[in-house]
Design a protein around this motif. Structure first.
Motif, PDB file in Angstrom:
ATOM      1  N   LEU A  60      -1.656  -8.342   4.851  1.00 16.15           N
ATOM      2  CA  LEU A  60      -2.312  -7.079   4.996  1.00 16.15           C
ATOM      3  C   LEU A  60      -2.889  -6.451   3.992  1.00 16.15           C
ATOM      4  O   LEU A  60      -1.846  -6.034   3.066  1.00 16.15           O
ATOM      5  CB  LEU A  60      -1.433  -5.940   5.957  1.00 16.15           C
ATOM      6  N   GLN A  61      -4.132  -6.429   3.754  1.00 13.53           N
ATOM      7  CA  GLN A  61      -4.685  -5.523   2.438  1.00 13.53           C
ATOM      8  C   GLN A  61      -4.736  -4.168   2.748  1.00 13.53           C
ATOM      9  O   GLN A  61      -5.640  -3.797   3.488  1.00 13.53           O
ATOM     10  CB  GLN A  61      -6.041  -6.520   1.930  1.00 13.53           C
ATOM     11  N   LEU A  62      -4.334  -3.624   1.904  1.00 16.80           N
ATOM     12  CA  LEU A  62      -4.359  -2.062   2.007  1.00 16.80           C
ATOM     13  C   LEU A  62      -5.313  -1.583   0.713  1.00 16.80           C
ATOM     14  O   LEU A  62      -5.241  -2.069  -0.569  1.00 16.80           O
ATOM     15  CB  LEU A  62      -2.997  -1.313   1.720  1.00 16.80           C
ATOM     16  N   TRP A  63      -6.116  -0.725   0.887  1.00 16.53           N
ATOM     17  CA  TRP A  63      -7.275  -0.297  -0.039  1.00 16.53           C
ATOM     18  C   TRP A  63      -7.457   1.259   0.096  1.00 16.53           C
ATOM     19  O   TRP A  63      -7.501   1.824   1.277  1.00 16.53           O
ATOM     20  CB  TRP A  63      -8.468  -1.091   0.302  1.00 16.53           C
ATOM     21  N   VAL A  64      -7.825   1.801  -0.919  1.00 10.22           N
ATOM     22  CA  VAL A  64      -8.106   3.230  -0.932  1.00 10.22           C
ATOM     23  C   VAL A  64      -9.301   3.679  -1.322  1.00 10.22           C
ATOM     24  O   VAL A  64      -9.676   2.928  -2.367  1.00 10.22           O
ATOM     25  CB  VAL A  64      -6.797   3.965  -1.906  1.00 10.22           C
ATOM     26  N   ALA A  65     -10.020   4.248  -0.603  1.00  7.00           N
ATOM     27  CA  ALA A  65     -11.372   4.671  -0.965  1.00  7.00           C
ATOM     28  C   ALA A  65     -11.339   6.180  -1.266  1.00  7.00           C
ATOM     29  O   ALA A  65     -10.417   6.908  -1.333  1.00  7.00           O
ATOM     30  CB  ALA A  65     -12.350   4.378   0.212  1.00  7.00           C
TER      31      ALA A  65
END
Length: 153
Positions: free
Chosen positions: A57-62
């Protein structure tokens, strides 16, 4: 953590939090941008062929700081990805970028998912002639000054 455990914990939560090994939290407005089955085929240093499969699961913050993923939404994402990718109960890993992309194992403390640093290891210690680590040796204060003939320096 196995997928079945992850889903069970998600089902019990109202809010979703991931804590990094340094104690900081992944910002609450993270996205899950990828769900993937990562298959790694390799030969260890002892010549044994190995394979491991993980659900990544790739977590990404925008910059959308009002965004919040609810545990129910993550369960929906997992259900859709299972239909498309065809995995079963598989180990879950988290991918998250800080100064570089890190891969983390997953644990749960009762309220928060803990991201655990992954480690390298020799998987064929018996074939690589790796002996157990030696116990530390105590040096008395009388031995603090090294004699050139003692082979300690």
């Amino acid at each position: 953590m196995w997928l079945s455990d992850f889903k069970q914990k998600l089902d019990e939560l109202d809010t979703l939090k991931f804590q990094l090994p340094n104690g900081k939290f992944v910002p609450a407005h993270f996205h899950i941008t990828e769900v993937g089955v990562i298959t790694r085929n390799y030969i260890d240093c002892g010549g044994m062929l190995r394979q491991e499969d993980k659900l990544n699961l790739q977590l990404w913050v925008a910059s959308d700081t009002d965004h919040r993923l609810k545990p129910k939404k993550v369960l929906d994402i997992l259900q859709l990805s299972k239909k498309k990718l065809g995995y079963s109960n598989i180990e879950v890993e988290i991918e998250y970028q800080q100064s570089t992309i890190g891969r983390y194992e997953l644990d749960f403390d009762g309220a928060v998912f803990q991201l655990i640093n992954t480690q390298t290891a020799c998987l064929a210690k018996d074939k690589c002639d790796i002996t157990k680590e030696k116990s530390p040796v105590r040096i008395s204060t009388n031995d603090l000054c090294c004699n050139p003939d003692s082979n300690c320096c």
